[in-house]
Scaffold this active site. Structure first.
Site, PDB file in Angstrom:
ATOM      1  N   THR A  97      19.489  52.553  44.944  1.00  7.18           N
ATOM      2  CA  THR A  97      18.206  51.949  44.575  1.00  7.18           C
ATOM      3  C   THR A  97      18.284  50.475  44.944  1.00  7.18           C
ATOM      4  O   THR A  97      19.007  49.701  44.331  1.00  7.18           O
ATOM      5  CB  THR A  97      17.924  52.111  43.079  1.00  7.18           C
ATOM      6  OG1 THR A  97      17.885  53.500  42.755  1.00  7.18           O
ATOM      7  CG2 THR A  97      16.592  51.484  42.713  1.00  7.18           C
ATOM      8  N   LYS A 172      11.062  55.008  44.940  1.00  8.16           N
ATOM      9  CA  LYS A 172      12.040  54.965  43.851  1.00  8.16           C
ATOM     10  C   LYS A 172      11.676  53.880  42.834  1.00  8.16           C
ATOM     11  O   LYS A 172      11.868  54.057  41.622  1.00  8.16           O
ATOM     12  CB  LYS A 172      13.448  54.717  44.394  1.00  8.16           C
ATOM     13  CG  LYS A 172      14.541  54.650  43.317  1.00  8.16           C
ATOM     14  CD  LYS A 172      14.632  55.927  42.490  1.00  8.16           C
ATOM     15  CE  LYS A 172      15.569  55.801  41.292  1.00  8.16           C
ATOM     16  NZ  LYS A 172      16.983  55.631  41.643  1.00  8.16           N
ATOM     17  N   LYS A 240      18.096  45.672  36.479  1.00  7.01           N
ATOM     18  CA  LYS A 240      18.121  45.372  37.915  1.00  7.01           C
ATOM     19  C   LYS A 240      16.975  46.052  38.637  1.00  7.01           C
ATOM     20  O   LYS A 240      16.284  45.442  39.467  1.00  7.01           O
ATOM     21  CB  LYS A 240      19.472  45.798  38.498  1.00  7.01           C
ATOM     22  CG  LYS A 240      19.633  45.562  39.992  1.00  7.01           C
ATOM     23  CD  LYS A 240      19.271  46.784  40.843  1.00  7.01           C
ATOM     24  CE  LYS A 240      20.206  47.952  40.620  1.00  7.01           C
ATOM     25  NZ  LYS A 240      19.859  49.096  41.514  1.00  7.01           N
TER      26      LYS A 240
END
Length: 303
Positions: A97, A172, A240
């Site tokens: 990711t 994503k 994150k």
């Protein structure tokens, strides 16, 4: 096909094991030098190599699953990294990711070397990695995807090509915004239900049969009901990911107030509990109803 693989952590280790079980030969490089328990014993078809350059030179396809964007840039673009040493015609598949910008940089550099790059982040957590039921969101050239589809099919049961370079990463980020939002909602719902004296197991049962039911809501409520802080997906990783979501929202001019709330919540929980706790602890900041000690668990989860 000769496969090179970088990243053998909570997700990467089980994925490599599945490919070995399917009969693939894999050259593996780990930056930490450590192997997960599933790969610690000698496995037929597995060879640990000493450098990224060696891995790239001997691989028709290189798969990576790393911590974040800077790790991707380091592995692919550093002088000793994958792209400066890749074979002409090789396919690079980044399962991390990361960001749209990083995907574009990697794809452009791979093209200059006569190769291909796909951004193909995954969702489904360690259980999905072990069971081969990941959702794989792919951006990049369709021709490159078809060349590695059989490999991806061993890892996931939903392989969706979203379009050109970067679209897999964007898909994503959309996924992670939904994950964060549902997790926050479940944490608040848990506190409300607990304060009202409801049996949380019965609440989860009711949700599962209705529109609010999902594997994620069941997972979060079950972990909270058991007082289990341990991660299926770490709060630091969600923080994150939400920072990446907000950066992409800024780039596209899209206001994302719920993403801001969730990002701020992850920061507060990470400050107070550390980044290793599970994302189900998102509601910890709201009151003492989510504050039980860590319990023994398999560590499987969803993301």
């Amino acid at each position: 096909m000769k496969i090179g693989w970088v990243g053998a952590g909570l997700m990467g280790g089980p994925m490599v094991a599945r490919l070995l079980d399917a009969g693939y030969d894999i050259a593996l490089y780990t930056r930490s030098g450590l192997l997960p328990e599933s790969l610690a014993e000698a496995r037929s078809g597995l060879e640990v190599v000493a450098s990224l350059g060696e891995l790239a030179r001997r691989s028709d396809a290189v798969f990576t699953i790393l911590g974040g964007p800077q790790d991707v840039l380091d592995v692919y673009l550093s002088p000793g990294g994958v792209i400066p040493h890749m074979q002409t015609g090789a396919v690079l598949v980044d399962l991390t990711t990361s960001s749209v910008e990083v995907a574009e940089r990697v794809a452009a550099a791979a093209a200059e070397r006569g190769g291909w790059a796909l951004d193909a982040p995954v969702s489904g957590g360690p259980f999905g990695a072990e069971s081969g039921t990941l959702s794989i969101m792919v951006g990049g050239q369709a021709q490159a995807l078809e060349s590695v589809r059989e490999v991806l099919a061993i890892l996931g049961n939903a392989i969706v090509h979203h379009g050109g370079t970067g679209t897999g990463q964007c898909a994503k980020l959309v996924n992670q915004l939904v994950v964060a939002s549902v997790t926050e909602a479940c944490a608040e719902a848990f506190l409300l239900g607990r304060q009202a004296g409801l049996d949380i197991g019965k609440v989860a049962e009711s949700l599962a049969a209705g529109a609010a039911g999902s594997p994620l809501s069941r997972f979060v409520l079950d972990r909270l009901d058991r007082g289990d802080q341990s991660p299926g997906f770490k709060i630091a990783h969600l923080r994150k990911d939400l920072e990446l979501v907000l950066a992409e929202g800024t780039r596209l001019g899209v206001p994302l107030p719920l993403a801001v709330l969730a990002r701020d919540a992850t920061q507060e929980v990470e400050r107070r509990l550390g980044g290793e706790v599970g994302t189900q602890m998102l509601g910890f900041r709201l009151g003492s109803g989510i504050a039980a000690p860590v319990a023994e668990t398999s560590g499987r989860g969803l993301a």
